[in-house]
Design a protein around this motif. Structure first.
Motif, PDB file in Angstrom:
ATOM      1  N   THR A 165       0.953  -1.084   0.186  1.00 39.25           N
ATOM      2  CA  THR A 165      -0.177   0.038  -0.169  1.00 39.25           C
ATOM      3  C   THR A 165       0.593   1.550   0.050  1.00 39.25           C
ATOM      4  O   THR A 165       0.514   2.110   0.279  1.00 39.25           O
ATOM      5  N   ARG A 166       2.278   1.160  -0.244  1.00 36.19           N
ATOM      6  CA  ARG A 166       3.050   2.142  -0.161  1.00 36.19           C
ATOM      7  C   ARG A 166       2.429   3.372   0.717  1.00 36.19           C
ATOM      8  O   ARG A 166       2.805   4.291   0.918  1.00 36.19           O
ATOM      9  N   SER A 167       3.028   2.569   2.187  1.00 39.13           N
ATOM     10  CA  SER A 167       2.869   3.562   3.689  1.00 39.13           C
ATOM     11  C   SER A 167       3.530   2.929   4.481  1.00 39.13           C
ATOM     12  O   SER A 167       4.730   2.522   4.673  1.00 39.13           O
ATOM     13  N   ALA A 168       4.036   4.585   5.254  1.00 38.63           N
ATOM     14  CA  ALA A 168       4.574   3.513   6.409  1.00 38.63           C
ATOM     15  C   ALA A 168       4.272   5.007   7.423  1.00 38.63           C
ATOM     16  O   ALA A 168       3.388   6.008   8.337  1.00 38.63           O
TER      17      ALA A 168
ATOM     18  N   GLY B 250       0.676   8.077   3.684  1.00 37.07           N
ATOM     19  CA  GLY B 250       0.079   6.882   2.204  1.00 37.07           C
ATOM     20  C   GLY B 250       0.353   7.659   1.184  1.00 37.07           C
ATOM     21  O   GLY B 250      -0.278   8.586   1.516  1.00 37.07           O
ATOM     22  N   ILE B 251       1.226   7.110   0.154  1.00 32.24           N
ATOM     23  CA  ILE B 251       1.713   7.586  -0.969  1.00 32.24           C
ATOM     24  C   ILE B 251      -0.192   7.858  -1.459  1.00 32.24           C
ATOM     25  O   ILE B 251      -0.760   8.598  -2.576  1.00 32.24           O
ATOM     26  N   ASP B 252      -0.435   6.310  -1.537  1.00 30.15           N
ATOM     27  CA  ASP B 252      -1.648   5.973  -3.115  1.00 30.15           C
ATOM     28  C   ASP B 252      -2.878   5.709  -1.825  1.00 30.15           C
ATOM     29  O   ASP B 252      -3.669   5.974  -1.041  1.00 30.15           O
TER      30      ASP B 252
ATOM     31  N   LEU C  60       8.241   9.122   3.846  1.00 26.58           N
ATOM     32  CA  LEU C  60       7.818   8.804   2.419  1.00 26.58           C
ATOM     33  C   LEU C  60       9.218   7.714   1.997  1.00 26.58           C
ATOM     34  O   LEU C  60       9.415   6.787   0.780  1.00 26.58           O
ATOM     35  N   LEU C  61      10.578   7.726   2.269  1.00 30.07           N
ATOM     36  CA  LEU C  61      11.823   6.273   2.288  1.00 30.07           C
ATOM     37  C   LEU C  61      11.078   5.668   2.212  1.00 30.07           C
ATOM     38  O   LEU C  61      11.498   4.584   1.080  1.00 30.07           O
ATOM     39  N   GLU C  62      10.770   5.710   3.359  1.00 28.85           N
ATOM     40  CA  GLU C  62      10.118   4.077   3.274  1.00 28.85           C
ATOM     41  C   GLU C  62       9.415   3.783   2.860  1.00 28.85           C
ATOM     42  O   GLU C  62       8.765   2.227   2.319  1.00 28.85           O
ATOM     43  N   SER C  63       8.703   4.584   2.203  1.00 25.04           N
ATOM     44  CA  SER C  63       6.785   3.622   1.261  1.00 25.04           C
ATOM     45  C   SER C  63       6.926   3.604   0.512  1.00 25.04           C
ATOM     46  O   SER C  63       6.512   3.084   0.019  1.00 25.04           O
TER      47      SER C  63
END
Length: 202
Positions: A9-12, A28-30, A86-89
């Protein structure tokens, strides 16, 4: 510092506690532009809300800092946490567009944000404000936040305010442009296979 990463889910989520600040942040990016922001710094609350809304990110920030001294530690540490999230996600950055160049007008002001999700942290900043304060918020803190965000997210970030007369408008245009540019640069391009670099890594 890092609590969790959900690559699908591109989140961190980040938790960072020092003698100066206690910050819990999820990103969460998305997302859909939903934000819950509580920093103790009203103008920063407003800017982060704009960033999330215009980037279509889901963002939650709960920060308790020594704002009785000034805003510096809180603003700086939130930039650190958001950059780390952001980097992690992003994970290995596979399939992203990587680059973005966005202009945003805010009435008489015009800001430009250019991003390369490069893995090489670099920050360039060109802005001269008519006032040193917006309410009680020092304009110096804009540089501090953006520099720490770029450093921790390991992106190349160029921010240029081309012109403007109202300091609030000029900074607001920056945060809106940052959200839009980051949304574009981190979006998945179906034409991209693998890592968007001839090096094979970002």
């Amino acid at each position: 510092m890092t609590e969790a990463n959900q690559a699908s889910t591109r989140s961190a989520s980040i938790a960072r506690k020092t003698n100066e600040t206690d910050i819990k942040l999820s990103y969460g990016i998305d997302g859909t532009g939903v934000s819950e922001i509580s920093t103790g710094v009203p103008f920063l609350n407003h800017m982060l809300d704009l960033f999330a809304k215009h980037g279509q990110f889901d963002l939650k920030v709960d920060a308790d800092g020594d704002i009785d001294i000034d805003d510096h530690h809180t603003v700086e540490d939130i930039g650190i946490c958001l950059g780390g999230a952001l980097l992690e996600s992003l994970g290995d950055k596979r399939g992203i567009k990587r680059y973005a160049n966005v202009f945003i007008p805010m009435d008489e002001a015009l800001a430009q944000v250019v991003i390369d999700v490069s893995g090489r942290p670099h920050f360039e900043y060109r802005a001269e404000y008519p006032s040193n304060l917006v309410g009680t918020f020092s304009t110096e803190m804009v540089h501090e936040f953006l520099w720490k965000f770029a450093l921790e997210s390991r992106i190349t970030l160029h921010v240029i305010v081309h012109y403007g007369r109202n300091t609030h408008h000029m900074i607001e245009a920056i945060f809106k442009a940052l959200g839009r540019a980051l949304d574009e640069a981190t979006s998945i391009d179906p034409r991209v296979t693998g890592i968007p670099s001839t090096k094979g890594v970002l």
